[in-house]
Write an enzyme that holds these catalytic residues in place. Structure first.
Site, short mmCIF file in Angstrom:
data_model
loop_
_atom_site.label_atom_id
_atom_site.label_comp_id
_atom_site.label_asym_id
_atom_site.label_seq_id
_atom_site.Cartn_x
_atom_site.Cartn_y
_atom_site.Cartn_z
N LYS A 28 0.85 -1.28 0.07
CA LYS A 28 -0.03 0.02 0.01
C LYS A 28 0.87 1.28 0.15
O LYS A 28 0.70 2.18 -0.76
CB LYS A 28 -0.82 -0.17 1.26
CG LYS A 28 -2.05 -1.14 1.24
CD LYS A 28 -2.83 -1.16 2.57
CE LYS A 28 -2.21 -1.04 3.85
NZ LYS A 28 -1.49 -2.32 3.99
N ARG A 31 11.40 -5.75 4.52
CA ARG A 31 11.20 -4.53 4.17
C ARG A 31 12.36 -3.55 4.91
O ARG A 31 12.63 -3.89 6.35
CB ARG A 31 9.93 -3.99 4.73
CG ARG A 31 9.57 -2.59 4.95
CD ARG A 31 8.24 -2.07 4.97
NE ARG A 31 7.51 -2.94 6.19
CZ ARG A 31 6.27 -2.67 6.10
NH1 ARG A 31 5.42 -2.01 5.22
NH2 ARG A 31 5.63 -3.47 7.17
N ARG A 38 -10.16 1.40 8.96
CA ARG A 38 -9.42 -0.07 9.14
C ARG A 38 -10.58 -0.75 9.80
O ARG A 38 -10.23 -2.05 10.32
CB ARG A 38 -8.03 0.18 10.14
CG ARG A 38 -6.90 -0.65 9.40
CD ARG A 38 -5.92 -0.21 10.31
NE ARG A 38 -4.75 -1.05 10.38
CZ ARG A 38 -3.91 -0.59 9.31
NH1 ARG A 38 -3.83 0.28 8.79
NH2 ARG A 38 -2.88 -1.57 9.28
N ARG A 40 11.00 -1.72 11.05
CA ARG A 40 9.96 -1.13 11.77
C ARG A 40 10.03 -2.22 12.88
O ARG A 40 9.95 -3.49 12.75
CB ARG A 40 8.65 -1.26 10.86
CG ARG A 40 8.37 0.21 10.35
CD ARG A 40 7.15 0.29 9.36
NE ARG A 40 6.03 -0.55 9.97
CZ ARG A 40 4.83 -0.67 9.35
NH1 ARG A 40 4.75 0.09 8.01
NH2 ARG A 40 3.90 -1.19 9.68
N ARG A 62 -1.09 -8.96 13.27
CA ARG A 62 -1.45 -7.67 12.49
C ARG A 62 -2.46 -8.49 11.22
O ARG A 62 -3.34 -7.93 10.77
CB ARG A 62 -0.34 -6.82 11.74
CG ARG A 62 0.25 -6.04 12.87
CD ARG A 62 1.62 -5.47 12.34
NE ARG A 62 1.66 -5.24 11.05
CZ ARG A 62 2.65 -4.86 10.38
NH1 ARG A 62 3.92 -5.21 10.86
NH2 ARG A 62 2.66 -4.23 9.00
P1 AP5 Z 1 4.67 -1.53 1.92
O1 AP5 Z 1 4.44 -0.81 0.54
O2 AP5 Z 1 5.58 -1.12 2.93
O3 AP5 Z 1 3.38 -2.29 2.25
P2 AP5 Z 1 2.03 -1.97 3.15
O4 AP5 Z 1 1.01 -2.50 2.46
O5 AP5 Z 1 2.16 -0.39 3.16
O6 AP5 Z 1 2.34 -2.63 4.48
P3 AP5 Z 1 2.10 -1.88 5.84
O7 AP5 Z 1 3.02 -3.21 6.84
O8 AP5 Z 1 2.76 -0.56 6.06
O9 AP5 Z 1 0.62 -2.22 6.23
P4 AP5 Z 1 0.29 -1.94 7.43
O10 AP5 Z 1 -1.30 -1.83 7.01
O11 AP5 Z 1 0.45 -3.12 8.52
O12 AP5 Z 1 0.93 -0.79 8.29
P5 AP5 Z 1 0.43 0.68 8.79
O13 AP5 Z 1 1.54 1.40 8.80
O14 AP5 Z 1 -0.86 1.29 7.93
O15 AP5 Z 1 5.55 -2.93 1.12
C1 AP5 Z 1 5.99 -3.98 1.92
C2 AP5 Z 1 7.39 -4.67 1.47
O16 AP5 Z 1 7.21 -5.16 0.20
C3 AP5 Z 1 8.45 -3.19 1.16
O17 AP5 Z 1 9.77 -3.91 1.55
C4 AP5 Z 1 8.27 -3.15 -0.46
O18 AP5 Z 1 9.49 -2.80 -0.79
C5 AP5 Z 1 7.85 -4.68 -0.80
N1 AP5 Z 1 7.03 -4.53 -1.95
C6 AP5 Z 1 6.22 -3.77 -2.23
N2 AP5 Z 1 5.54 -3.82 -3.65
C7 AP5 Z 1 6.39 -4.88 -4.17
C8 AP5 Z 1 6.17 -5.80 -5.31
N3 AP5 Z 1 5.58 -5.47 -6.24
N4 AP5 Z 1 6.98 -6.55 -5.52
C9 AP5 Z 1 7.97 -7.02 -4.41
N5 AP5 Z 1 7.97 -6.35 -3.31
C10 AP5 Z 1 7.30 -5.31 -3.18
O19 AP5 Z 1 -0.01 0.37 10.19
C11 AP5 Z 1 0.79 -0.13 11.23
C12 AP5 Z 1 -0.09 0.15 12.66
O20 AP5 Z 1 -0.57 1.40 13.00
C13 AP5 Z 1 -1.18 -0.82 12.80
O21 AP5 Z 1 -0.90 -2.32 13.08
C14 AP5 Z 1 -2.08 -0.06 13.75
O22 AP5 Z 1 -1.18 -0.64 15.20
C15 AP5 Z 1 -1.84 1.24 13.49
N6 AP5 Z 1 -2.78 1.83 12.69
C16 AP5 Z 1 -2.70 2.55 11.47
N7 AP5 Z 1 -3.67 2.80 10.96
C17 AP5 Z 1 -4.80 2.43 11.74
C18 AP5 Z 1 -5.98 2.62 11.88
N8 AP5 Z 1 -6.64 3.42 10.79
N9 AP5 Z 1 -6.56 2.45 13.00
C19 AP5 Z 1 -6.00 1.80 13.97
N10 AP5 Z 1 -4.96 1.74 14.07
C20 AP5 Z 1 -4.11 1.95 13.11
#
Ligand code: AP5
Ligand code: ZN
Length: 217
Positions: A13, A127, A88, A161, A172
């Site tokens: 994402k 990552r 979410r 991270r 997660r």
């Molecule tokens: P990346 O682009 O980093 O993936 P992502 O989908 O953004 O993954 P996240 O882990 O950031 O999502 P998340 O939803 O768990 O975390 P968030 O920060 O929102 O890509 C991943 C890896 O793959 C990278 O190394 C990249 O290089 C590689 N890659 C990408 N595309 C590729 C491809 N096509 N081919 C090969 N490799 C590829 O949330 C974190 C925490 O915050 C949550 O657990 C929660 O505690 C809190 N939080 C956030 N939002 C909320 C909310 N709305 N409500 C409550 N808690 C929340």
């Protein structure tokens, strides 16, 4: 355009959002990035969020919704935005509907990134994120930086991270299935969901996403 990006942790994402936001000239709003910025600045909100994030749980809605609303009310988001990681759960989706209704706007599309679970586990394990810019995302195998531990784009330090360790990732994923996946049906009922495969090269996924959003517009 007003777009919600949804998909499991590690789906790509954040990676896609950086390109899509630039292509569409709209700000990328990531609640995960906003929480991490608050944590590194040591704010009260960051302190509250940190314990939930460490455990792989959702930060409570009363903290999250206000923070997301404040960001969506910034002038740069007046004509559109790309939401990444928000909403979410159903409560957040309903709150977002209320925020949009108040401002007389609506969502154009919900882009659902589909990736098998074994692939997201590999993506998260490798990552590396840049300390200077949350949009600078690397992978030790798939998209390695030219020199280890250093961001190609700005020279910043790359780090792993805190919530990217195996136990937390499992939690997660569980939270994604139980709390977040139901929003896909919620938005399907509104006819907003476009699903694409997020497998393949990063540029290929961006191309697929732009095409899907073009059809949804
Ligand atoms: P990346 O682009 O980093 O993936 P992502 O989908 O953004 O993954 P996240 O882990 O950031 O999502 P998340 O939803 O768990 O975390 P968030 O920060 O929102 O890509 C991943 C890896 O793959 C990278 O190394 C990249 O290089 C590689 N890659 C990408 N595309 C590729 C491809 N096509 N081919 C090969 N490799 C590829 O949330 C974190 C925490 O915050 C949550 O657990 C929660 O505690 C809190 N939080 C956030 N939002 C909320 C909310 N709305 N409500 C409550 N808690 C929340
Ligand atoms: Zn960087």
């Amino acid at each position: 355009m007003r777009i919600v990006l949804v998909g499991p942790p590690g789906a790509g994402k954040g990676t896609q959002a950086a390109y899509l936001a630039e292509n569409l000239s709209i700000p990328h709003i990531s609640t995960g990035d906003l929480f991490r910025a608050n944590i590194s600045q040591g704010t009260q909100l960051g302190q509250k969020a940190q314990e939930y994030m460490r455990a792989g749980k959702l930060v409570p809605d009363e903290v999250t919704i206000g923070m997301a609303r404040d960001r969506m009310e910034q002038p740069d988001a007046a004509d559109g935005f790309l939401l990444d990681g928000f909403p979410r759960n159903i409560g957040q989706a309903e709150a977002l509907d209320g925020i949009l209704r108040e401002s007389g706007t609506r969502l154009n599309a919900v882009l659902d990134l589909e990736v098998p679970e074994d692939e997201v586990v590999k993506r998260i394990a490798g990552r590396r994120m840049c300390r200077n810019d949350s949009g600078h995302i690397f992978h030790v195998v798939y998209t390695p930086p030219k020199s280890e531990g250093v961001c190609d784009l700005c020279g910043g330090e790359l780090y792993q991270r805190e919530d990217d360790h195996e136990d937390t990732v499992r939690k997660r994923l569980e939270v994604y299935h139980t709390e977040t996946e139901p929003i896909i049906d919620y938005y399907k009922a509104q006819g907003l969901v476009v699903t694409i495969s997020a497998l393949g090269k990063v540029s290929e996924v961006t191309r697929r996403a732009m095409e899907a959003l073009g059809q949804a517009a």
